[in-house]
Enzyme design. Structure first.
Site: not given
Ligand code: UD1
Length: 429
Positions: A22-23, A116, A121, A304, A396
């Site tokens: 999915k990711n 969320c 996030r 995850d 989902r």
């Molecule tokens: C993706 C995955 C999700 C997984 C996560 C971490 C997808 C669609 N989803 O989510 O299943 O749990 O990676 O492996 O691929 N953060 C910030 N600022 C930002 C972006 C992120 O502070 O602009 C922080 C987030 O709050 C979190 C951490 O970075 O604490 C990791 O988040 P991120 O790797 O961005 O997760 P996603 O890409 O949303």
């Protein structure tokens, strides 16, 4: 809300095949709109999130045909610059459309994805990246507006190795002027899959899978044919399902190297794990041993898989400490597991899990995708009947979840919302 009822206590046995990740599928589908012409992507998992992505791509003007596990995406010459609130609100990964829209339309308006169930996030790192590349960013009435006549390559350091920020910036950089270097980039296999897909369209992305990714902007990208990698989180979930029910499960269509950290912890719990070229078999005949786990960005233990792993630890022979370092609020399943007799104490980012001999069936609620899967696994191992509400979260992210579990011998049914609870449905075992 969709609810399932699970009759627990049966060891799962047999084979289960993983779908595409999915990711990886979601960012790759978005990335297809960077090209001039049609892309054909296969090994797409059939999931609610994929349907949301199809709707989002159509909403910005792309033609999308989804047929079985294949999707054809034909980007319009002129895409709409605005992503609809309803779709972005439904799925956070929709925010990944910002980079491609910005570089193709020179401007983009995408709603903030909002809160969320697993933490705040934010998207600040995505936006800092676009700003470094010359975009003007403003936030107004819940929408992020970005504008740039021509994005320019830049050096971008990510405070944390965010998967989404790495992917969004990488996509925008493929068509920017000059070279972009992302430092402290996410190294997840799904990031590598996106880079391989972009390169197959003619992009020049180097170093994906390391913490330093270099992208040289090119003039245009062409449509391509691509197959998505298998879903390592789905694989991990079925491995835990085999272990928690003291069964023997062969998980097929996996890349075992993507699951090193998970396999190491399952072995620490006493599981017999046999790696094939594209499969992993797990067997456990006793209660698991306890194991301490800390979630980390890849190649560390995946956040995850934290919830399913907590279900396993809850019936272990000792005390496990599970530390969540990626998201700040991802223990929603702990309280529900306690309803089933688990002994779990939350101390800040740590869950102290004292193993009990057996969980007992109860009515529980899934708060998010992986929490829901974890509760189903707990139900499969528990004595008696478990009812899990909120299964739409699970759907989902897991293709044919119930069918696959039933294929392994699980006794699990969807509760018809029309059934009168007062008639004692739960006693019909
Ligand atoms: C993706 C995955 C999700 C997984 C996560 C971490 C997808 C669609 N989803 O989510 O299943 O749990 O990676 O492996 O691929 N953060 C910030 N600022 C930002 C972006 C992120 O502070 O602009 C922080 C987030 O709050 C979190 C951490 O970075 O604490 C990791 O988040 P991120 O790797 O961005 O997760 P996603 O890409 O949303």
């Amino acid at each position: 809300m969709r609810t399932v009822v699970i009759w627990g206590g049966r060891p799962l046995q047999g084979k289960v095949k993983c779908d595409g990740a999915k990711n990886a599928a979601l960012p790759i589908m978005v990335g297809a709109i960077l090209a001039q012409d049609v892309s054909k992507i296969s090994n797409i998992p059939r999931l609610a999130d994929v349907d949301t992505m199809v709707a989002l791509l159509r909403a910005v003007g792309a033609k999308v045909r989804l047929d079985g596990d294949e999707v054809e995406i034909e980007p319009a010459e002129r895409l709409s610059k605005e992503a609809p609130y309803d779709l972005v609100r439904r799925m956070r990964a929709s925010f990944l459309i910002m980079g491609p829209l910005l570089v193709r339309c020179r401007e983009a308006s995408v709603p903030l994805p909002g809160g969320c169930a697993i933490g705040q996030r934010p998207v600040d790192l995505h936006l800092k990246g676009f700003q470094a590349m010359g975009a003007e960013i403003s936030i107004d009435r819940g929408y992020v507006h970005a504008r740039a006549r021509k994005l320019k390559g830049a050096g971008i350091y990510l405070d944390v190795p965010s998967v989404g920020a790495t992917e969004n910036i990488m996509m925008a950089a493929t068509l920017a002027d000059g070279e972009t270097i992302i430092e402290n980039a996410a190294q997840e296999p799904e990031v590598v899959d996106l880079a391989n897909f972009l390169n197959s369209m003619g992009a020049e992305v180097r170093g994906a899978g390391t913490s330093r990714i270099r992208i040289s902007g090119v003039k245009e990208l062409r449509g391509t044919k691509y197959a998505i990698i298998p879903d390592r989180i789905e694989a991990a979930t079925y491995l835990v399902a085999g272990a928690i029910t003291r069964g023997k499960v062969l998980v097929e269509n996996v890349i075992p190297t993507h699951l090193k950290s998970v396999i190491a912890k399952l072995q620490e719990c006493g599981c017999n794990v046999l790696e094939g070229a594209k499969s992993i078999e797990i067997q456990l005949g006793t209660r698991p041993a306890p194991a301490n786990v800390k979630t980390l960005p890849y190649p560390g233990f995946p956040t995850d898989v934290q919830a399913p792993f907590m279900s396993l630890c809850s019936i272990s022979t000792g005390t496990s400490i599970i530390s969540e370092t990626v998201f700040e609020n991802r223990f929603g399943h702990a309280e529900e597991l306690r309803r089933m007799g688990a002994k779990i104490r939350i101390e800040g980012p740590n869950a102290v899990v004292e193993g009990v001999p057996q969980l007992t069936g109860a009515r529980v609620q899934a708060s998010d995708l992986r929490a829901g899967a974890a509760l189903c696994l707990a139900g499969l191992s528990a004595e008696g009947v478990t009812e899990v509400t909120g299964m739409e979260h699970v759907e989902r992210g897991y293709a044919s979840f119930l069918t696959k579990l039933r294929g392994l011998g699980a006794s699990i049914s969807v509760i018809d919302p029309g059934i009168n609870r007062a008639s004692g449905f739960l006693n019909t075992t």
